[in-house]
Design a protein around this motif. Structure first.
Motif, mmCIF file in Angstrom:
data_model
loop_
_atom_site.group_PDB
_atom_site.id
_atom_site.type_symbol
_atom_site.label_atom_id
_atom_site.label_comp_id
_atom_site.label_asym_id
_atom_site.label_seq_id
_atom_site.Cartn_x
_atom_site.Cartn_y
_atom_site.Cartn_z
ATOM 1 N N THR A 97 46.980 70.291 14.910
ATOM 2 C CA THR A 97 45.571 70.684 15.071
ATOM 3 C C THR A 97 44.835 69.821 16.097
ATOM 4 O OG1 THR A 97 44.865 69.192 13.312
ATOM 5 C CG2 THR A 97 45.461 71.457 12.679
ATOM 6 N N LYS A 98 45.551 68.886 16.711
ATOM 7 C CA LYS A 98 44.962 67.963 17.690
ATOM 8 C C LYS A 98 43.874 67.077 17.059
ATOM 9 C CE LYS A 98 46.384 70.497 21.700
ATOM 10 N NZ LYS A 98 47.746 70.047 21.530
ATOM 11 N N ALA A 99 44.036 66.784 15.771
ATOM 12 C CA ALA A 99 43.150 65.827 15.120
ATOM 13 C C ALA A 99 43.408 64.423 15.657
ATOM 14 C CB ALA A 99 43.344 65.857 13.607
ATOM 15 N N LEU A 100 44.655 64.194 16.072
ATOM 16 C CA LEU A 100 45.023 62.932 16.718
ATOM 17 C C LEU A 100 45.162 63.207 18.205
ATOM 18 C CD1 LEU A 100 47.600 61.815 14.077
ATOM 19 C CD2 LEU A 100 45.599 60.480 14.746
ATOM 20 N N GLN A 101 44.418 62.464 19.002
ATOM 21 C CA GLN A 101 44.450 62.650 20.452
ATOM 22 C C GLN A 101 44.465 61.288 21.135
ATOM 23 O OE1 GLN A 101 41.296 65.235 21.769
ATOM 24 N NE2 GLN A 101 42.366 67.027 20.990
ATOM 25 N N ARG A 102 44.957 61.292 22.364
ATOM 26 C CA ARG A 102 44.968 60.052 23.127
ATOM 27 C C ARG A 102 44.162 60.239 24.402
ATOM 28 N NH1 ARG A 102 50.227 56.641 24.451
ATOM 29 N NH2 ARG A 102 50.933 58.518 25.465
ATOM 30 N N ASP A 103 43.291 59.274 24.660
ATOM 31 C CA ASP A 103 42.516 59.266 25.892
ATOM 32 C C ASP A 103 43.466 58.910 27.040
ATOM 33 O OD1 ASP A 103 39.277 58.324 26.799
ATOM 34 O OD2 ASP A 103 41.001 58.181 28.149
ATOM 35 N N GLU A 104 43.573 59.786 28.010
ATOM 36 C CA GLU A 104 44.531 59.585 29.102
ATOM 37 C C GLU A 104 44.148 58.443 30.043
ATOM 38 O OE1 GLU A 104 47.526 60.864 29.073
ATOM 39 O OE2 GLU A 104 46.912 61.875 27.230
ATOM 40 N N LYS A 105 42.900 58.007 30.011
ATOM 41 C CA LYS A 105 42.497 56.870 30.849
ATOM 42 C C LYS A 105 42.739 55.532 30.155
ATOM 43 C CE LYS A 105 39.071 59.439 33.454
ATOM 44 N NZ LYS A 105 37.658 59.649 33.746
ATOM 45 N N THR A 106 42.388 55.463 28.861
ATOM 46 C CA THR A 106 42.503 54.185 28.144
ATOM 47 C C THR A 106 43.779 54.097 27.299
ATOM 48 O OG1 THR A 106 41.335 55.031 26.194
ATOM 49 C CG2 THR A 106 39.977 54.046 27.964
ATOM 50 N N TYR A 107 44.455 55.232 27.101
ATOM 51 C CA TYR A 107 45.642 55.342 26.242
ATOM 52 C C TYR A 107 45.352 54.986 24.780
ATOM 53 C CZ TYR A 107 48.120 55.886 30.592
ATOM 54 O OH TYR A 107 48.530 56.347 31.799
ATOM 55 N N MET A 108 44.085 55.046 24.400
ATOM 56 C CA MET A 108 43.713 54.778 23.010
ATOM 57 C C MET A 108 43.789 56.082 22.216
ATOM 58 S SD MET A 108 43.016 51.548 22.879
ATOM 59 C CE MET A 108 41.968 51.221 21.490
ATOM 60 N N VAL A 109 44.352 55.996 21.017
ATOM 61 C CA VAL A 109 44.444 57.145 20.121
ATOM 62 C C VAL A 109 43.166 57.209 19.291
ATOM 63 C CG1 VAL A 109 45.693 58.120 18.147
ATOM 64 C CG2 VAL A 109 46.956 57.051 20.025
ATOM 65 N N SER A 110 42.696 58.435 19.075
ATOM 66 C CA SER A 110 41.540 58.633 18.202
ATOM 67 C C SER A 110 41.887 59.696 17.172
ATOM 68 C CB SER A 110 40.313 59.052 19.010
ATOM 69 O OG SER A 110 40.548 60.290 19.649
ATOM 70 N N PHE A 111 41.153 59.685 16.071
ATOM 71 C CA PHE A 111 41.397 60.623 14.976
ATOM 72 C C PHE A 111 40.107 61.335 14.605
ATOM 73 C CE2 PHE A 111 41.479 61.283 10.273
ATOM 74 C CZ PHE A 111 42.375 62.335 10.290
ATOM 75 N N ASP A 112 40.163 62.677 14.574
ATOM 76 C CA ASP A 112 39.015 63.489 14.169
ATOM 77 C C ASP A 112 39.343 64.129 12.823
ATOM 78 O OD1 ASP A 112 36.999 65.297 13.745
ATOM 79 O OD2 ASP A 112 37.088 66.182 15.745
ATOM 80 N N PRO A 113 38.819 63.593 11.717
ATOM 81 C CA PRO A 113 39.150 64.135 10.389
ATOM 82 C C PRO A 113 38.697 65.569 10.189
ATOM 83 C CG PRO A 113 37.451 62.452 10.222
ATOM 84 C CD PRO A 113 37.919 62.464 11.648
ATOM 85 N N GLN A 114 37.731 66.047 10.970
ATOM 86 C CA GLN A 114 37.268 67.428 10.835
ATOM 87 C C GLN A 114 38.326 68.429 11.302
ATOM 88 O OE1 GLN A 114 34.524 68.131 9.152
ATOM 89 N NE2 GLN A 114 34.321 65.924 8.885
ATOM 90 N N LYS A 115 39.238 68.009 12.169
ATOM 91 C CA LYS A 115 40.303 68.897 12.651
ATOM 92 C C LYS A 115 41.563 68.806 11.799
ATOM 93 C CE LYS A 115 38.937 68.822 17.520
ATOM 94 N NZ LYS A 115 39.375 68.427 18.875
ATOM 95 N N CYS A 116 41.664 67.795 10.978
ATOM 96 C CA CYS A 116 42.875 67.545 10.189
ATOM 97 C C CYS A 116 43.025 68.568 9.068
ATOM 98 C CB CYS A 116 42.814 66.137 9.604
ATOM 99 S SG CYS A 116 44.246 65.709 8.610
ATOM 100 N N THR A 117 44.267 69.036 8.839
ATOM 101 C CA THR A 117 44.566 69.964 7.743
ATOM 102 C C THR A 117 45.390 69.300 6.649
ATOM 103 O OG1 THR A 117 46.556 70.753 8.825
ATOM 104 C CG2 THR A 117 44.513 71.965 9.273
ATOM 105 N N THR A 118 45.581 68.013 6.715
ATOM 106 C CA THR A 118 46.397 67.227 5.769
ATOM 107 C C THR A 118 47.835 67.722 5.690
ATOM 108 O OG1 THR A 118 45.834 68.481 3.781
ATOM 109 C CG2 THR A 118 44.375 66.641 4.361
ATOM 110 N N CYS A 119 48.383 68.141 6.821
ATOM 111 C CA CYS A 119 49.769 68.616 6.829
ATOM 112 C C CYS A 119 50.739 67.472 6.520
ATOM 113 C CB CYS A 119 50.113 69.265 8.167
ATOM 114 S SG CYS A 119 50.206 68.111 9.554
ATOM 115 N N GLY A 120 50.358 66.250 6.849
ATOM 116 C CA GLY A 120 51.171 65.087 6.516
ATOM 117 C C GLY A 120 52.222 64.704 7.534
ATOM 118 N N ILE A 121 52.319 65.429 8.627
ATOM 119 C CA ILE A 121 53.326 65.104 9.649
ATOM 120 C C ILE A 121 53.105 63.686 10.186
ATOM 121 C CG2 ILE A 121 54.151 65.680 11.975
ATOM 122 C CD1 ILE A 121 53.572 68.638 11.264
ATOM 123 N N CYS A 122 51.874 63.342 10.467
ATOM 124 C CA CYS A 122 51.573 62.015 11.021
ATOM 125 C C CYS A 122 51.974 60.903 10.063
ATOM 126 C CB CYS A 122 50.101 61.913 11.391
ATOM 127 S SG CYS A 122 48.988 62.228 9.992
#
Length: 137
Positions: A97-122
């Motif tokens: 769901t792209k709840a986890l994304q990485r900023d291509e400039k800073t390479y920092m990962v961010s998490f948006d809980p509103q997009k998460c479906t709790t699939c558990g893959i991560c």
């Protein structure tokens, strides 16, 4: 129109009742079940995405509360421990769901809980155990 992802905690006396069907029939709400653990004669947990007009949405939530269904936002059950995350980005390519994304400039990962479906893959693939799902049953 309102869309929200919520976690419903069903008391055991409701496990075999048509609670979610009534949300559709009585309040004209659309739903998508993202995850469910419900067993007859036991308490259950359901992760649900609900969509509908604001007034109907509020009436549907009130209906659930009157049935003694505990309701909480999904974001309370998905935990990203930023102190453990090394921002390796391994999880980003697996997140459907792209709840986890990485900023291509800073390479920092961010998490948006509103997009998460709790699939558990991560949770399964993170080598640093930075993700956790706490669905309390």
């Amino acid at each position: 129109m309102r869309t929200e992802r919520i976690v419903l905690h069903f008391p055991k006396h409701l496990a075999d009742k048509p609670v979610i069907v009534n949300l559709v029939r009585k309040f004209d709400l659309d739903f998508n079940i993202l995850k469910a653990t419900i067993t007859p004669d036991e308490e259950g947990v359901m992760v649900l995405e609900i969509t509908g007009e604001e007034e109907n949405f509020q009436k549907g939530i009130q209906y659930l509360k009157e049935l003694e269904v505990k309701i909480q936002p999904l974001s309370q059950d998905v935990i990203w421990d930023e102190t453990r995350c090394t921002h390796c980005g391994y999880c980003v390519s697996y997140c459907p769901t792209k709840a986890l994304q990485r900023d291509e400039k800073t390479y920092m990962v961010s998490f948006d809980p509103q997009k998460c479906t709790t699939c558990g893959i991560c949770v399964e693939i993170c080598p640093y155990k930075a993700m956790e799902i706490r669905l309390v049953i």
